[in-house]
Structures are given as structure tokens and as C-alpha cells.
Design an enzyme around this catalytic site. Structure first.
Site, PDB file in Angstrom:
ATOM      1  N   GLU A   1       0.797  -1.228   0.000  1.00  0.00           N
ATOM      2  CA  GLU A   1       0.000   0.000   0.000  1.00  0.00           C
ATOM      3  C   GLU A   1       0.831   1.280   0.000  1.00  0.00           C
ATOM      4  O   GLU A   1       0.517   2.209   0.744  1.00  0.00           O
ATOM      5  CB  GLU A   1      -0.921  -0.029   1.228  1.00  0.00           C
ATOM      6  CG  GLU A   1      -0.203   0.009   2.598  1.00  0.00           C
ATOM      7  CD  GLU A   1       0.173  -1.344   3.187  1.00  0.00           C
ATOM      8  OE1 GLU A   1       0.337  -2.301   2.416  1.00  0.00           O
ATOM      9  OE2 GLU A   1       0.305  -1.437   4.421  1.00  0.00           O
TER      10      GLU A   1
ATOM     11  N   HIS B   1      -8.140  -4.190  -0.996  1.00  0.00           N
ATOM     12  CA  HIS B   1      -7.325  -4.285   0.222  1.00  0.00           C
ATOM     13  C   HIS B   1      -6.285  -3.162   0.275  1.00  0.00           C
ATOM     14  O   HIS B   1      -6.221  -2.411   1.257  1.00  0.00           O
ATOM     15  CB  HIS B   1      -6.650  -5.662   0.275  1.00  0.00           C
ATOM     16  CG  HIS B   1      -5.786  -5.876   1.477  1.00  0.00           C
ATOM     17  ND1 HIS B   1      -6.221  -6.530   2.600  1.00  0.00           N
ATOM     18  CD2 HIS B   1      -4.513  -5.503   1.734  1.00  0.00           C
ATOM     19  CE1 HIS B   1      -5.249  -6.560   3.499  1.00  0.00           C
ATOM     20  NE2 HIS B   1      -4.191  -5.938   2.995  1.00  0.00           N
ATOM     21  N   GLU B   2      -5.510  -3.029  -0.769  1.00  0.00           N
ATOM     22  CA  GLU B   2      -4.435  -2.017  -0.741  1.00  0.00           C
ATOM     23  C   GLU B   2      -5.035  -0.605  -0.681  1.00  0.00           C
ATOM     24  O   GLU B   2      -4.506   0.277  -0.011  1.00  0.00           O
ATOM     25  CB  GLU B   2      -3.505  -2.177  -1.946  1.00  0.00           C
ATOM     26  CG  GLU B   2      -2.863  -3.565  -2.084  1.00  0.00           C
ATOM     27  CD  GLU B   2      -2.247  -4.135  -0.812  1.00  0.00           C
ATOM     28  OE1 GLU B   2      -1.854  -3.355   0.080  1.00  0.00           O
ATOM     29  OE2 GLU B   2      -2.179  -5.371  -0.689  1.00  0.00           O
TER      30      GLU B   2
ATOM     31  N   HIS C   1      -6.004   0.357   2.791  1.00  0.00           N
ATOM     32  CA  HIS C   1      -4.862   0.791   3.606  1.00  0.00           C
ATOM     33  C   HIS C   1      -4.658   2.307   3.556  1.00  0.00           C
ATOM     34  O   HIS C   1      -3.949   2.862   4.402  1.00  0.00           O
ATOM     35  CB  HIS C   1      -3.581   0.114   3.139  1.00  0.00           C
ATOM     36  CG  HIS C   1      -3.295  -1.222   3.759  1.00  0.00           C
ATOM     37  ND1 HIS C   1      -3.222  -1.411   5.112  1.00  0.00           N
ATOM     38  CD2 HIS C   1      -3.028  -2.435   3.189  1.00  0.00           C
ATOM     39  CE1 HIS C   1      -2.910  -2.687   5.353  1.00  0.00           C
ATOM     40  NE2 HIS C   1      -2.800  -3.332   4.210  1.00  0.00           N
TER      41      HIS C   1
ATOM     42  N   GLU D   1      -3.552  -4.525   9.401  1.00  0.00           N
ATOM     43  CA  GLU D   1      -4.042  -5.558   8.470  1.00  0.00           C
ATOM     44  C   GLU D   1      -5.444  -6.078   8.796  1.00  0.00           C
ATOM     45  O   GLU D   1      -6.210  -6.375   7.888  1.00  0.00           O
ATOM     46  CB  GLU D   1      -3.048  -6.723   8.404  1.00  0.00           C
ATOM     47  CG  GLU D   1      -1.673  -6.328   7.857  1.00  0.00           C
ATOM     48  CD  GLU D   1      -1.696  -5.759   6.444  1.00  0.00           C
ATOM     49  OE1 GLU D   1      -2.708  -5.944   5.726  1.00  0.00           O
ATOM     50  OE2 GLU D   1      -0.702  -5.115   6.056  1.00  0.00           O
TER      51      GLU D   1
ATOM     52  N   ASP E   1       8.241  -9.992  10.652  1.00  0.00           N
ATOM     53  CA  ASP E   1       7.524 -10.888   9.736  1.00  0.00           C
ATOM     54  C   ASP E   1       6.945 -12.108  10.455  1.00  0.00           C
ATOM     55  O   ASP E   1       6.053 -12.773   9.925  1.00  0.00           O
ATOM     56  CB  ASP E   1       8.438 -11.362   8.603  1.00  0.00           C
ATOM     57  CG  ASP E   1       8.592 -10.308   7.523  1.00  0.00           C
ATOM     58  OD1 ASP E   1       8.116  -9.168   7.737  1.00  0.00           O
ATOM     59  OD2 ASP E   1       9.191 -10.608   6.472  1.00  0.00           O
TER      60      ASP E   1
END
Ligand code: BES
Ligand code: ZN
Length: 639
Positions: free
Chosen positions: A307, A331-332, A335, A354, A409
Site C-alpha cells: 500500500e 485491500h491495498e 490501507h 491488516e 515478519d
């Protein structure tokens, strides 16, 4: 004193400092930008970022100005980073984040050299750079180069691009990769305005996650591209790509960049973008970033999407030809509010980015494609969450996750995405859609261009939704959701009928029936995905043969469906899928697809491991460092 009041006061102190400096290049003429630039650095313990060496309450970066030359031969970005800083009067040093940068020198605003020391490297975090400050230091000029193996950057040869003629460079900053090419305080809670001058060889186009500050120029054969972002952003949101790029307009404020040969397909797949922006604005408030453009990257891009503000980065594998994967764009785009406006202060609260985005994505999908599609995507998400959670430690199933001693991560799981989204759906269901929508708009508005924590989210829910209602407080189980492992008992379950017809077909096949080609042909990609995911994990070769013959699974174009099939094939050592698997793993490098398949192969010592070793040796050169980092640990011999 409340957290908020203290934060505002801290900001006020820093703001005064900025006004007194009043040096050129800061945003004196732009009050909105100035306010964003000094967005508070939170000072509560839960907002301390353990993935950055910076000590922002002592001295912080407020503005980054890059002047970098792109050297494709040396695989380096080199030049200067000029950082505006604010500091406490007693500050003696400022700490930046670094990962493998080659630093020539650091000077202050008048060119006077400053002492600096690069500390020992942590395997996850890289190194701190400690720079000695004088009383009057207001600016740092760092002369440096990125290393050829910088973790954020992928340098592609011409053969790895669609056009095959020119090399290509792109970056991926989230979560803590940008310190490998930008010497700054690489922490999501330390928002910075930024600008950049990018110098390229002739014939290239540079794009970044900010508006162009000037039209591109050519000077002495060099291309010069200038960008400026006047809103304070988290440093992971600074992104660059350089290659043979062309642009096509999609709507009044949206368009797509990609290699020329990809432009038609990309524009066709993205033709709903303007409608998506309007739907999102209706739900979440005015789009705050001006333009919404997208860059469709070469297939080695390690994520589905990223994003980057004003310029979402997308994998080309979302182009299925039938818009069946455009929820990725929803989705992006979402953001732009959840993540880019209100940003997780630390990676322990990644779910705020998220989970909220996954919730918002499905709301946009519902507006555009109807509630049946959205309900099905919710059901797929919840299924995938349960599957992933079964393999996680209990502690890692909390929304607010403990990442001490680990890489951010490690928190990149469906807990953040799907448990987070389920939490918001549960609240929505309890208070009603209208009230929840107003709350969410308010959340984004109250925390625009600011870092947020779980505690702040819960405080807002209590202040604006619960409002002292004891029964509602008990019903919501807020603290259980955020701080306890597992799924609270009040989770709003997905509609069990979401895939009624598909589930019947699964049952019929399970009883030994033939594959139902007619149904399959009428199904959406989500329905096909459900079918493959619900099949028994162990199937005889003859049954897999019948599926492959009926549905042509080895050649299916939708990458999610293809992935689900290959996953099933590996679990059954199904040899006829190996060429398809090899093609899939060498044609793209999206980590979400590549890693589970190679890991599953590698685990199967007898049958799978030799296949994994052979394919990885061939595919590795095409993968981004973010993808190879984990796969190299499997010891397949290609690292
Ligand atoms: N911001 C993420 C990608 C990311 C997260 C990169 C953490 C590095 C660290 C992006 O918005 C994302 O979630 N992408 C998903 C697609 C989405 C539809 C679930 C992906 O890449 O698979
Ligand atoms: Zn996301």
C-alpha cells in the site's frame, strides 16, 4: 496526565523547536504538512518500537530529502540523505537505523563533519548509527551508498522483465527493510515528510510513493525525477521503482504504471478502480492522498500488494483476465485509511493495519460486487485463519503479539488479518452497522497521520461505542480479543450457507462421485477455491487424475486456485502436477505462494526434497531477497 495530553505536549515542544529553526526546505509555507511532520511520537511503554534503534523522544527525524543516483551495473543507489531533525536541548546524539549501508561521511547543515559510529549488527534489525550532535545541529547530510544485496531492493536483469530489454529496480520497505537503502529512523511511529531527486540512466522512468514535485527532466543524458510527500508518513512507506514504465489513466485521480507490454491487460483488470475509491470514501471518509495510482510489477514482486501511499505496488499475478482477484486492490486501497492514515506504532500492533484493512476490504467488495461475494470471502478468510492457527504457538494467536527477539515478519499471519477482521465484524454485529461505520470513520479521522496502538483502539471503542454500557462491555470481550490467545466465544461466525452448493459437490466427490464439470464451469474463483480447499487432504492418484482431466487444474490461470491445487498435489506426491508446479514456482516469486509449496516439498525427504532442490536452484535468481531469506534456511543447496 493522560497519554494523549502528554503526547500532544511532547509534540508542542517539538513544534516550537521546528518553528525556531525555521530553516528553508521545511514546510513553513504549508501548515498542514507542518502539523503532520510533528505528529506525536507516543511515549507509552506499548508504543516503544523494539525493531528500531532510534530514541525519538531524545532526537527524531522529521523530514528526509534523498538525492540518489541509480546504478544498475553496481546494483547500488548512492548519493545523499539530508535529514531534518528535532531534539531535546540536552541531546548529545541521534540514533538512526542501518542495514549494510556504506557511509562515506556525515555533516551538519553548514557542512561541518559530525562524528558517527555504526554499532554491531543484530541479525534481525541491522545496526544503529549513532551520530554526535552539537547544540545547533538541525540537519544531517549523509553521503552513502546502498549495498548490492540491500534487503529492500531487487535489481532485475532485462531477462527478468516483461520487455526483456532494460533492467528494473524496485523496493519493498515494510516491515523493516528500508534501512537497507535509506539511513533514517525506520520505525512506523516516527512519521516523516520526505522528498527525493532520483537520477537514472537515459530512457528510464522512476516512480515513487509520492506526487511528482516537478515534471521529469533530462540533463547531460541523465533522467531526473523529483517527488515530494508533504504528509508525515511511516518510513516503510517510502518506495521506488525504476524501469521501462508507461502510464495509463483509469479515472480522474487514478491510473496504472507498468511495462508497456503489460499496460492493456493491467488497465482492463483495474477498470473498477475509480468505483472502488468512491465506495471506500462513502465508507471511510474522503480519500486523503490526492491520487491513487498503481504500479504493476514484474512477477518477482514478493507480495500480492503493498500500500505505498499514492502508488500501490501490485503483483502481476493478480491479473486473471476476469477481475477475479481485484479484492487485492480493494485491500491495498483500504490501507489508505487503515495503515497509512492511522498506522501501527509498532509491529506488535500490526493487526491494526491488516485486520482493519481486511475488514474494510470486504466492505468495499460488498459495495462493488454484492454481499454474496463478500460473505464468501469472509468464509474463506475464517477457514484459512483456523488452518493457520492450528500450526501456531498459542502466544502467537494474540492480536497484540510479543515479538521480542524476533523479526516483525513472524507476526505476518492470518491472526493479524483474519482474527483482526473477525474482531471488527463482531463489534459491528453487536452495535449495528450504522454506528460501527460512524465509529470507524471517527477512528481514522481522530488518528489521521498518526501512530496508533491496541490500547488506543480499545480506549476509542470504550469512549465512542460502549459509553459506559456494562452489558455491552461484557458482551464484546475486548481484552480477550486483543490480549488473549485463541478465538473468543463471541466471534461472529461466517455464514455456514455461504458455499452451500460447493460444499454439496465436495461431499458428492468424497462419496466417490465423478467431478462435476458443469458446476465447476459455472463457479467463481472463490467457489473453486472452496472446493479444492475442502477436499480430503489425502486422495488417490486416480481421483486426482479425474479432477485434473475434468477441470484442467495444471493449467489454471487464477493463481489462488492454482496454488490450492498444487498444495493438494504435493500432499499426495502427485507426479503429473510437477511440471505445472515447476512452471508456477519459476514464473513468479510471491512469497505467500512460493514459500509454503517449497517448504512442503522440502519436508517430504524422499519424494519432495529433490524436486524442491532442483526447482529452487532454477528459480532462486528470480526471487526477491525477502523471499529467499526464509527459503535459504531450508538448506536446499541453492543459497
Ligand atoms: N502491507 C501488506 C504487505 C506486507 C505486510 C508486506 C507486512 C510486508 C510486511 C499488504 O497490504 C498485504 O497485506 N498484502 C497481501 C494481500 C492481501 C489481499 C491480503 C499479500 O501480499 O498477500
Ligand atoms: Zn495489507
Amino acid at each position: 496526565m493522560t497519554i494523549l495530553k502528554r503526547a500532544v505536549m511532547a509534540a508542542a515542544i517539538l513544534l516550537t523547536a521546528a518553528c525556531q529553526q525555521g530553516s528553508p526546505g521545511e514546510n513553513a509555507a504549508n501548515p498542514a504538512a507542518e502539523r503532520d511532520a510533528v505528529a506525536p511520537v507516543l511515549d507509552t511503554p506499548d508504543a516503544v518500537d523494539i525493531h528500531s534503534f532510534a530514541k525519538p523522544l531524545i532526537a527524531r527525524v522529521t523530514h528526509v530529502a534523498l538525492d540518489l543516483t541509480v546504478d544498475f551495473d553496481a546494483r547500488r543507489l548512492g548519493g545523499t540523505a539530508t535529514l531534518d531533525i528535532q531534539k531535546r536541548p540536552d541531546a548529545r546524539e541521534i540514533i538512526l537505523d542501518d542495514r549494510g549501508l556504506e557511509i562515506d561521511k556525515i555533516a551538519d547543515q553548514s557542512g561541518k563533519p559530525l562524528p558517527f559510529k555504526v554499532g554491531a549488527a543484530d541479525p534481525n534489525l541491522g545496526s544503529p548509527i549513532a551520530i554526535g550532535l552539537n547544540g545547533d545541529t538541525s540537519r544531517l547530510v549523509i553521503t552513502y551508498k546502498s549495498a548490492p544485496d540491500a534487503g529492500a531492493l531487487q535489481w532485475l536483469t532485462p531477462e527478468q522483465t516483461a520487455g526483456k530489454k532494460m533492467p528494473y529496480l524496485f523496493s519493498q520497505g515494510q516491515a523493516i527493510e528500508n534501512r537497507s537503502w535509506i539511513p533514517t529512523q525506520d520505525s512506523p511511529g516516527i512519521r516523516q515528510t520526505w522528498e527525493a531527486t532520483i537520477r537514472t540512466p537515459p530512457g528510464f522512468t522512476a516512480v515513487m510513493s509520492a506526487p511528482r514535485a516537478e515534471p521529469p527532466m533530462t540533463q547531460g543524458g541523465e533522467g531526473i525525477f523529483k517527488f515530494r510527500m508533504d504528509h508525515g508518513v511511516a518510513p516503510y512507506m517510502i518506495a521506488i521503482a525504476v524501469g521501462d514504465l508507461k502510464f495509463r489513466e483509469l479515472g480522474p485521480r487514478s491510473g496504472v504504471w507498468t511495462e508497456p507490454s503489460m499496460l492493456d491487460a493491467a488497465a482492463t483488470e483495474l477498470s473498477d478502480t475509480e468505483k472502488m475509491i468512491s465506495a471506500a470514501e462513502k465508507l471511510f471518509g474522503p480519500y486523503p492522498w490526492g491520487r491513487y495510482d498503481m504500479l504493476v510489477l514484474p512477477p518477482s514482486f514478493p507480495f500480492g500488494g503493498m500500500e505505498n501511499p499514492t502508488l500501490t505496488f501490485l503483483t502481476p499475478t493478480f491479473i486473471a483476465g476476469d477481475k477475479s482477484l481485484v479484492s487485492l486492490v480493494a485491500h491495498e486501497l483500504a490501507h489508505s485509511w487503515s495503515g497509512n492514515l492511522a498506522t501501527n506504532a509498532t509491529w506488535s500492533d500490526f493487526w491494526l493495519n491488516e485486520g482493519t484493512t481486511t475488514y474494510a476490504e470486504r466492505r468495499i467488495v460488498e459495495e462493488l460486487y454484492g454481499s454474496k461475494v463478500a460473505t464468501q470471502q469472509v468464509a474463506l478468510g475464517v477457514d484459512s485463519m483456523h488452518k493457520e492457527m492450528a500450526g501456531l504457538s498459542s502466544a502467537d494467536t494474540r492480536l497484540h503479539i510479543d515479538l521480542k527477539g524476533r523479526h516483525p515478519d513472524d507476526g505476518l499471519t492470518d491472526v493479524a488479518y483474519e482474527k483482526g477482521a473477525a474482531f471488527l465484524r463482531t463489534i459491528e454485529n453487536a452495535v449495528g452497522r450504522q454506528r460501527f461505520d460512524a465509529f470507524l470513520r471517527g477512528w481514522f479521522q481522530r488518528h489521521s497521520f498518526q501512530p496508533v496502538t491496541s490500547a488506543m483502539f480499545l480506549a476509542d471503542v470504550r469512549q465512542y461505542l460502549i459509553e459506559g454500557d456494562k452489558a455491552l462491555e461484557t458482551k464484546l470481550q475486548l481484552d480477550r480479543w486483543v490480549n488473549e490467545p485463541g478465538i473468543p466465544s463471541n466471534m461472529l461466525k461466517p455464514d455456514p450457507q455461504a458455499f452451500a452448493a460447493v460444499d454439496q459437490a465436495v461431499a458428492a466427490f468424497g462419496r466417490g462421485g465423478a467431478p462435476d464439470t458443469k458446476s465447476w464451469n459455472g463457479w467463481t474463483s472463490d467457489e473453486r477455491l472452496r472446493f479444492l480447499n475442502k477436499l480430503p487432504r489425502k486422495l488417490a492418484a486416480g481421483r486426482l487424475d479425474s479432477l485434473e482431466k475434468a477441470f484442467g487444474l495444471n493449467g489454471i490461470r487464477n493463481m489462488e486456485v492454482r496454488f490450492a491445487w498444487l498444495d493438494l498435489a504435493i500432499a499426495n506426491r502427485y507426479q503429473p502436477a510437477v511440471p505445472s508446479l515447476e512452471q508456477f514456482l519459476t514464473m513468479q516469486g510471491r512469497r505467500k505462494f512460493v514459500r509454503p509449496l517449497i517448504e512442503a516439498l522440502a519436508k517430504d525427504q524422499q519424494w519432495g526434497r529433490p524436486i524442491a532442490a532442483r526447482i529452487y536452484a532454477k528459480a532462486r535468481a528470480g526471487y526477491h531477497p525477502i523471499t529467499t531469506r526464509d527459503l535459504d534456511k531450508l538448506g536446499l543447496g541453492a543459497g
